[in-house]
Scaffold this motif. Sequence first.
Motif, PDB file in Angstrom:
ATOM      1  N   GLU A 101       0.843  -1.193   0.000  1.00  0.00           N
ATOM      2  CA  GLU A 101       0.000   0.000   0.000  1.00  0.00           C
ATOM      3  C   GLU A 101       0.880   1.246   0.000  1.00  0.00           C
ATOM      4  OE1 GLU A 101      -3.910  -0.391   2.291  1.00  0.00           O
ATOM      5  OE2 GLU A 101      -2.529  -1.662   3.424  1.00  0.00           O
ATOM      6  N   PRO A 102       1.471   1.570  -1.139  1.00  0.00           N
ATOM      7  CA  PRO A 102       2.410   2.693  -1.190  1.00  0.00           C
ATOM      8  C   PRO A 102       1.757   4.063  -1.095  1.00  0.00           C
ATOM      9  CG  PRO A 102       2.116   1.756  -3.365  1.00  0.00           C
ATOM     10  CD  PRO A 102       1.395   0.849  -2.423  1.00  0.00           C
ATOM     11  N   ASP A 103       0.425   4.116  -1.007  1.00  0.00           N
ATOM     12  CA  ASP A 103      -0.267   5.391  -0.783  1.00  0.00           C
ATOM     13  C   ASP A 103      -0.549   5.604   0.701  1.00  0.00           C
ATOM     14  OD1 ASP A 103      -2.074   3.274  -0.726  1.00  0.00           O
ATOM     15  OD2 ASP A 103      -3.748   4.494  -1.417  1.00  0.00           O
ATOM     16  N   VAL A 104      -0.022   4.729   1.539  1.00  0.00           N
ATOM     17  CA  VAL A 104      -0.255   4.788   2.989  1.00  0.00           C
ATOM     18  C   VAL A 104       1.079   4.896   3.717  1.00  0.00           C
ATOM     19  CG1 VAL A 104      -1.086   3.480   4.993  1.00  0.00           C
ATOM     20  CG2 VAL A 104      -2.386   3.445   2.856  1.00  0.00           C
ATOM     21  N   ILE A 105       1.137   5.739   4.750  1.00  0.00           N
ATOM     22  CA  ILE A 105       2.317   5.740   5.601  1.00  0.00           C
ATOM     23  C   ILE A 105       1.924   5.339   7.013  1.00  0.00           C
ATOM     24  CG2 ILE A 105       3.561   7.473   4.236  1.00  0.00           C
ATOM     25  CD1 ILE A 105       3.040   9.484   6.487  1.00  0.00           C
ATOM     26  N   GLY A 106       2.884   4.717   7.682  1.00  0.00           N
ATOM     27  CA  GLY A 106       2.704   4.317   9.066  1.00  0.00           C
ATOM     28  C   GLY A 106       3.901   4.743   9.880  1.00  0.00           C
ATOM     29  N   PHE A 107       3.850   4.452  11.164  1.00  0.00           N
ATOM     30  CA  PHE A 107       4.919   4.878  12.076  1.00  0.00           C
ATOM     31  C   PHE A 107       5.344   3.721  12.968  1.00  0.00           C
ATOM     32  CE2 PHE A 107       2.196   8.527  11.126  1.00  0.00           C
ATOM     33  CZ  PHE A 107       3.131   9.391  10.566  1.00  0.00           C
ATOM     34  N   GLN A 108       6.633   3.413  12.912  1.00  0.00           N
ATOM     35  CA  GLN A 108       7.243   2.423  13.785  1.00  0.00           C
ATOM     36  C   GLN A 108       8.756   2.578  13.635  1.00  0.00           C
ATOM     37  OE1 GLN A 108       5.840  -1.335  12.063  1.00  0.00           O
ATOM     38  NE2 GLN A 108       7.878  -1.734  11.285  1.00  0.00           N
ATOM     39  N   ASN A 109       9.498   1.792  14.398  1.00  0.00           N
ATOM     40  CA  ASN A 109      10.951   1.806  14.254  1.00  0.00           C
ATOM     41  C   ASN A 109      11.352   0.593  13.426  1.00  0.00           C
ATOM     42  OD1 ASN A 109      13.717   1.723  14.471  1.00  0.00           O
ATOM     43  ND2 ASN A 109      13.753   2.309  16.618  1.00  0.00           N
TER      44      ASN A 109
END
Length: 199
Positions: A69-77
């Motif tokens: 899903e390259p139109d979505v960003i998420g947050f993690q390390n």
Amino acid sequence: MKYLFILLAFVFFYGCKKEYNVQPTYASLELANTWAQNQPYYSPHPQIYIDSLGIWKPFISFAFTSDAEPDVIGFQNPYVAGKGTGALYMTSMYNNPYYTSRYNVNTSSDSGTYNVVIPKCFRFIPKSADSSDVGTVVVLPQVVTLTRKDKTKYQVSIAPSTQPGTYSKKTGVFEIEVLFDESNFGGSKEVRRKYRFTS
């Protein structure tokens, strides 16, 4: 019949799996990649608006996108297995005296690397099919789990606010308002917070 049972069990197990299966691959699609750049420990200069002070406060949050899903960003390390990041400023926010004295949240942190993971947080929607230079950003509704210092868990729901956010690849900025539901630990059911991200 035995094989049919095994097949149905397999489908049921994986169909009900609730964990996200997202790996930080930094997809080549330049839309989400604008704010999830393929650089070590990249943070898209996030800021949260502090209403009581009338200022934008910067924080650190590692962002990534995926091939799926390259139109979505998420947050993690993505660099340290099992670790999160300062997603949406949540760890710092719920560690301030207002929350710790009223709601006993006392969110844990580990050497400055916060254990908050939001694998899929924002979706980018181009204004037109011809160009992805500008468009809207929406919050993907979900429940985020946080850990207290005593290792117990609590949850906060995030959802879209009244209006979608906006983005511009030309300026490298996207802004969005996120609706928080903090009723799980005794807080308000509707708290709106504004964010700004700059590539």
